[in-house]
Design a protein around this motif. Structure first.
Motif, short mmCIF file in Angstrom:
data_model
loop_
_atom_site.label_atom_id
_atom_site.label_comp_id
_atom_site.label_asym_id
_atom_site.label_seq_id
_atom_site.Cartn_x
_atom_site.Cartn_y
_atom_site.Cartn_z
N HIS A 148 0.84 -1.19 0.00
CA HIS A 148 0.00 0.00 0.00
C HIS A 148 0.88 1.25 0.00
O HIS A 148 1.96 1.24 0.59
CB HIS A 148 -0.89 -0.01 1.25
CG HIS A 148 -2.03 0.97 1.17
ND1 HIS A 148 -1.93 2.23 1.70
CD2 HIS A 148 -3.26 0.88 0.63
CE1 HIS A 148 -3.07 2.87 1.48
NE2 HIS A 148 -3.89 2.07 0.84
N PRO A 149 0.43 2.32 -0.67
CA PRO A 149 1.26 3.53 -0.70
C PRO A 149 1.58 4.08 0.69
O PRO A 149 2.53 4.86 0.84
CB PRO A 149 0.41 4.54 -1.48
CG PRO A 149 -0.58 3.74 -2.23
CD PRO A 149 -0.78 2.46 -1.47
N ILE B 161 -3.20 14.82 0.64
CA ILE B 161 -4.21 13.77 0.73
C ILE B 161 -3.61 12.53 1.36
O ILE B 161 -2.54 12.08 0.96
CB ILE B 161 -4.76 13.49 -0.68
CG1 ILE B 161 -5.63 14.68 -1.09
CG2 ILE B 161 -5.57 12.20 -0.73
CD1 ILE B 161 -6.01 14.70 -2.51
N THR B 162 -4.27 12.00 2.36
CA THR B 162 -3.76 10.78 3.00
C THR B 162 -3.97 9.60 2.05
O THR B 162 -4.89 9.61 1.23
CB THR B 162 -4.49 10.54 4.33
OG1 THR B 162 -5.89 10.51 4.08
CG2 THR B 162 -4.18 11.63 5.34
N PRO B 163 -3.11 8.57 2.16
CA PRO B 163 -3.14 7.51 1.13
C PRO B 163 -4.42 6.68 1.14
O PRO B 163 -4.65 5.92 0.21
CB PRO B 163 -1.92 6.65 1.49
CG PRO B 163 -1.50 7.05 2.84
CD PRO B 163 -2.00 8.42 3.09
N ASN B 164 -5.25 6.83 2.16
CA ASN B 164 -6.49 6.03 2.20
C ASN B 164 -7.65 6.70 1.46
O ASN B 164 -8.72 6.14 1.41
CB ASN B 164 -6.90 5.79 3.66
CG ASN B 164 -7.16 7.09 4.40
OD1 ASN B 164 -6.52 8.10 4.14
ND2 ASN B 164 -8.11 7.07 5.31
N ARG B 362 -3.93 3.93 -5.27
CA ARG B 362 -4.73 4.18 -4.06
C ARG B 362 -6.12 3.54 -4.17
O ARG B 362 -6.79 3.35 -3.18
CB ARG B 362 -4.86 5.67 -3.81
CG ARG B 362 -3.58 6.29 -3.28
CD ARG B 362 -3.64 7.81 -3.34
NE ARG B 362 -2.55 8.43 -2.62
CZ ARG B 362 -1.30 8.53 -3.06
NH1 ARG B 362 -0.98 8.02 -4.23
NH2 ARG B 362 -0.37 9.11 -2.34
#
Lengths: 338, 792
Positions: A148-149, B161-164, B362
């Motif tokens: 995951h990033p 922006i958060t990766p989620n 993402r």
């Protein structure tokens, strides 16, 4: 002449001579003349043998009395001379006092001491984990999704033995929970590492404190409570905090927390880049996914976790503008604190 | 991620100022990083000029060779506009300036004529779509002055922006959040376009790799006219970080920015056999992407191929061989869903992070491919009238199911602590476009397909907290009853240690634990250092195995800055492969110090001696006595090539080392001597017992006797001391060495040792005779054992 008359004369001589003693030299002569080993009083003690034994006690008393009179006079004269010389001889009191080495505490560790002090006072224990970590503790057991990033954001430094330098103190959460059942109140201070170059606020190595509290009934409100209490301890009772949503795989809900800028009191200034707030670190409620890794029942227990950048707090606390100063060990810097 | 204030206003009504928007978005998890106001331009090298001469080009029917006065000089340039004429006042772009549409002016040679700039049209400046001719200004514009102009004003926000949250990577996603927070409606563009009734050319789509590419949708459009985009689109793309290429490519990027789903347009005539074939890359296969780089592929890369060749690196970048060119007429539009993990690794391996790969890794919205294609079709039809649009082709071999999450309202209170009414929670979910179904224990929530981050109950609790606003969750203080019963001995000893060394006049330092490989001999750690595979720099390529190099560096740093009398200490971890069998055992906390200069600071009354071995030994003796460690032994350390290093031993265990820093380890400044010590804290910690016990204090006077002995030079003091101690019995309270002499008055192979002995009894005043008895015993004992003679 009767020996008693002689002693009476001696007494008046002692008193009379005393009047003419004016300096240290004549004081020495005065002492020597009467009380020295070969002085006059000693001479009379020697002559006691020649006296009638019946007279000896009386004579002894008289001599001891003379001895005391002489000693008192010496005392009196020497203090008189001392006072006189103090008045005439001036001491340069502006000369520096005698120097001595005295060490200063490093400002980063000074602040760390305060952080530890605060959390131990409210019942947290101090624990430390390794800095060279495994992928498992640094990522997997913290619920980082595989591939995951989120992992990329950590800028990890890898070691040649297959391990890595921990990118945060959060692996301590897992290590501690593996060994200790709830309730848990723990802080884990230590160094963390990032593949990051030096600039004003970034450093490839920095100091973090991890906090973890697991028990029945722990909520997000308690998390905000403990951070607020801490902010008040470090920055005074008017300190204000702000939580805003963020993302960490090991907490949910996740937050970044800010302290109100201590310089402008929230009005916005250069230090806080006009926002009125200064970002401190991340926090949140421990993710059930992490509990699964350490076999804690997330239906029974909840908990919060937070991080804290010690350099950041020290920089705010002392108004330091470059993180590098903590690692240069310039004594002109270190000695400003303590 | 850049966001346009004007664009947001087209998608949702809100009345927040830019500052309010920044704050509200930050509090919703979209962290504000900064903003830029655009629309007012004052460009360097964009100058008002006067056309001095305009002569038609001899070799062209539409070009004009002009000389333009720009104040300071006259420049020659070629103009293609029909309306250029002598005497006009015009805006001139000189070589080096980049216009708002992203186009950079360069010196050019056109049909044998050098052109040093360009006279601009309104479209070239992004003012309007007028491109019939150059802008002609009135006489109020001063020749030689910079040309300032306005386009549509906008405010561009930068949010991190958060990766989620892939759903935040587009304008509709951000607008959706505003809609929830304001309660206003999200106004997605209404999609409509004209579609051909009959079937278009047949396109065969085969997916060999449904893991890497679970869905591939596409559509044929015929008869497009490729050309520049209208300024509204090119300006918007530009201010959001995209370069305007042509109306087709711009349309794919525009829809990407609007909806978040990456799209790609191929020139249909370059797709061989009207076939699309999705497969994994073969071993040693190479491919040239749009950026003209020939790339070595990996067998995990997902490739888009036509009937014969590879035409795209799936989810990352299209191929050079099928790009849309100015003469392209027929297009194949692609909207696919690629596996986030594949895209992530492909992008990482190729060091190629694109707008597409950032979104696919993402998580794009697998259910949105057809809608995105429709929207793209609409935009293209708007930009290129008269094109023919055919039905979409959709291959979706591996359906990605919607996630339904059982949700208990009570969980909100358990985790957040606050009571939020069920109705409010339901409203939050519907605002987020979740579907809600009632259930026995609560509700079942189905997350929208653009929210891959919502799969568990706790994810929903977070959404509730986020929209409810973290600010509205009041802090609560817990009742603090300590769980701890035992004190932390390690912490206590570290604290005490630091206090002692501070009191001994040493400054505390804190050094980097990453350093370059050292020449320093290994004392505490063994083996090779732990090496960092990807070090920040070569100066930080290994983990330290000793504190000494860091202490040395700090000392030299200060010495070079005119500091003197430097005394430093550090507590910190050292690392060594081979210390232990687990990561935990591989790290040892150590305490080390380094000193230089004099024993005492210089003052006006004293002239202190230089530091030496005994200065360090003295520091250590005081330290050990304060942590209640008696009987520490010091031995020369024989394992090193250099002498002057001593090991510190306590009941057979080696605690550490001290001695003089040798010039083969580090460069020593001229005329300086540096002394160090280093102690393994973990061993020390196991030994030290900080339980202080009271011992009674005598109320009787002590009797002091000084003796001076002449002994052979090689007699060691410690032996004499221990011997005296054994003869002196319990009345001998202390033995203090106060002078060592060898020289003229003593025979050449002898030395004189002057010792002060103090006798004291707990129960009575000692008489001279009693003390003399001991002295005699000691003297005759020393005479027998050491041939010691009383010095007279």
């Amino acid at each position: 002449m009767d020996i008693k008359e002689e002693l009476a004369l001696l007494k008046s001589a002692i008193l009379e001579d005393a009047e003419s003693v004016g300096d240290l030299k004549s004081l020495e002569e005065y002492k020597f003349k009467y009380s020295g080993r070969k002085g006059e009083i000693a001479g009379y003690f020697k002559r006691m043998k020649e006296c009638d034994p019946a007279d000896r006690p009386v004579m002894g008393n008289l001599l001891n009395e003379l001895k005391k009179i002489h000693a008192d006079k010496v005392e009196e004269i020497s203090s008189r001379i001392a006072v006189k010389s103090l008045k005439t001889k001036k001491v340069d009191h502006t000369l520096p006092g005698s120097p001595a080495f005295y060490g200063s505490r490093h400002p980063l560790l000074l602040v760390l001491d305060e952080v530890k002090q605060f959390f131990t006072e409210i019942g947290f224990e101090i624990w430390e984990g390794p800095e060279a970590e495994t992928e498992y503790y640094n990522f997997d057991a913290l619920n980082f999704p595989k591939d995951h990033p989120a992992k990329d954001e950590q800028d990890t430094l890898f070691l040649n033995n297959g391990n890595l330098l921990r990118t945060h103190t959060s692996p301590c959460q897992v290590r501690f929970m593996e060994k200790n059942p709830p309730p848990i109140r723990m802080i884990a201070p230590g160094r963390v590492y990032r593949d990051d170059n030096w600039d004003a606020t970034h450093s490839p190595v920095f100091y973090q404190v991890e906090g973890l509290y697991i028990d029945k009934g722990v909520t997000f409100q308690h998390l905000k409570g403990v951070i607020l209490a801490f902010a008040r301890r470090i920055f005074g009772k008017d300190a204000k905090i702000r939580f805003r949503p963020s993302f960490f795989p090991f907490t949910e809900p996740s937050a970044e927390y800010d302290f109100q800028c201590v310089y402008c009191k929230g009005k916005g200034c250069r230090i806080c880049k006009g926002t009125g707030w200064i970002e401190i670190s991340g926090a949140g409620m421990v993710d059930p996914g992490v509990f699964k890794y350490v076999n804690i029942d997330s239906e029974k227990y909840t908990g919060y976790a937070f991080g804290m950048g010690v350099e950041r707090i020290a920089m705010l606390r002392f108004g330091i503008d470059r993180i590098r100063l903590f690692y240069d060990n310039d004594l002109r810097f270190i000695r400003q604190f303590s | 991620m850049l966001v346009s204030y004007n664009w947001l206003h087209e998608l949702v009504d809100f009345e927040w100022s830019p500052e309010e928007l920044a704050h509200k978005m930050t509090m919703a998890g979209l962290e504000f990083e900064g903003l830029e106001k655009v629309g007012n331009y004052k460009l360097d090298k964009l100058i008002i000029g006067k056309v001095v001469s305009a002569v038609p080009h001899t070799d062209s029917d539409h070009l004009t060779c002009c000389k333009v006065n720009i104040g300071s000089e006259e420049v020659s340039l070629i103009c293609g506009a029909p309306n250029v004429a002598e005497g006009q006042i015009v805006p001139v772009a000189l070589p080096g300036v980049t216009l708002p549409n992203g186009f950079t002016i360069e010196k050019a040679r056109i049909r044998g004529f050098d052109s040093f700039g360009m006279i601009c049209s309104e479209r070239e400046l992004g003012i309007s779509d007028d491109h019939k001719g150059i802008m002609v200004l009135d006489n109020s514009y001063k020749t030689g002055a910079p040309f300032t102009f306005k386009t549509e004003e906008d405010i561009i926000f930068d949010f991190s922006i958060t990766p989620n949250r892939p759903d935040f990577m587009n304008m509709i996603g951000v607008a959706r959040e505003i809609a929830i927070l304001t309660g206003n409606e999200l106004k997605k563009p209404v999609i409509s376009f004209e579609k051909e009734q009959k079937d278009g050319p047949e396109i065969i789509v085969e997916i060999d790799d449904p893991d890497g590419c679970p869905r591939f949708s596409c559509r044929v459009i015929e008869g497009v006219k490729v050309g520049p985009s209208p300024v509204k689109i090119s300006r918007r793309l530009n201010s959001l970080g995209f370069k305007s290429i042509n109306n087709i490519v711009d349309a794919t990027n525009y829809v990407l920015l609007e909806r978040g789903h990456p799209l790609h347009a191929y020139d249909l005539n370059n797709i061989k056999d009207n076939t699309i074939h999705v497969r994994r890359a073969r071993k040693k296969e190479t491919f040239t992407t749009l950026d003209k780089i020939n790339r070595q592929l990996h067998v995990d890369d997902v490739m888009i191929c036509d009937g014969r060749r590879t035409i795209g690196l799936g989810g990352v970048m299209g191929g050079k061989n099928s790009e849309v060119k100015n003469n392209s007429k027929d297009l194949l539009l692609e909207c696919a869903y690629f596996n986030p993990v594949n895209v992530r690794w492909t992008a990482k391996r190729q060091v190629l992070s694109t707008e597409a790969s950032k979104r696919f890794e993402r998580g794009a919205d697998p259910d949105d491919t057809l809608a995105s294609l429709d929207r793209l079709t609409q935009v293209i039809q708007d930009l290129s009238e008269g094109c023919k649009v055919y039905e979409t082709i959709d291959k979706y071999p591996r359906k990605i199911p919607a996630v339904t999450i059982p949700f208990r309202y009570s969980r909100v209170k358990t985790v957040l602590g606050v009571e939020i009414p069920e109705k409010q929670i339901n409203n939050i979910f519907s605002g987020l476009e979740c579907e809600i179904k009632k259930d026995k224990s609560g509700i079942k929530v189905t997350a929208p397909s653009f929210r891959p981050d919502l799969s568990r109950e706790i994810d929903l609790v977070e959404e509730v907290a986020r929209i409810y606003d973290y600010d509205n969750i009041e802090p609560v203080f817990i009742d603090h009853v300590s769980i701890l019963s035992e004190e932390n001995k390690k912490e206590k000893l570290i604290k005490l240690t630091r206090e002692i060394f501070l009191g001994l006049g040493m400054d505390e330092i804190f050094s980097n634990s990453m350093e370059e490989p050292q020449k320093y001999p290994l004392l505490i750690a063994e083996g090779k250092p732990l090496t960092i595979k990807n070090p920040v720099s070569s100066e930080m390529s290994v983990l330290r195995q000793s504190l000494i190099p860091g202490l040395y560096r700090a000392l030299i740093f200060n010495f070079n800055r005119d500091q003197d009398q430097i005394r430093l200490f550090e507590t910190g971890k050292v690392f060594g492969a081979g210390i232990g069998d687990s990561v935990e055992k591989d790290e040892r906390l150590c305490i080390g110090g380094i000193i230089q200069g004099n024993e005492q600071p210089h003052g006006w009354r004293s002239n202190p001696a230089e530091v030496d071995l005994f200065t360090v030994k003295g520091i250590l003796e005081r330290y050990f006595s304060k942590i209640l460690l008696d009987n520490v032994e010091i031995n020369p350390y024989a394992k090193l090539a250099v002498s002057g290093i001593y090991e510190i031993i306590y009941s057979g265990k080696r605690l550490g080392f001290f001695g003089q820093i040798h010039h083969t380890w580090f460069k020593i400044p001229q005329k300086q001597k540096l002394f160090f010590w280093e102690i393994d804290f973990l061993i020390l910690h196991d030994i030290v017992d900080l339980k202080h016990r009271f011992s009674p204090i005598s109320s009787f006077p002590a009797v002091k006797r000084d003796i001076a002995l002449v002994v052979n030079r090689d007699v060691e003091f410690e032996g004499i001391k221990n011997f005296i101690s054994s003869l002196g019995g319990e009345l001998l309270n202390s033995i203090m060495l106060f002078d060592i002499y060898s020289g003229e008055q003593i025979a050449g192979d002898k030395k004189s040792i002057a010792i002060s002995l103090k006798f004291q009894s707990m129960v009575k005043s000692l008489t001279d005779e009693e003390v003399q008895e001991y002295i005699d015993k000691i003297l005759s004992g020393l005479q027998n054992k050491y041939q010691a003679v009383l010095r007279t």
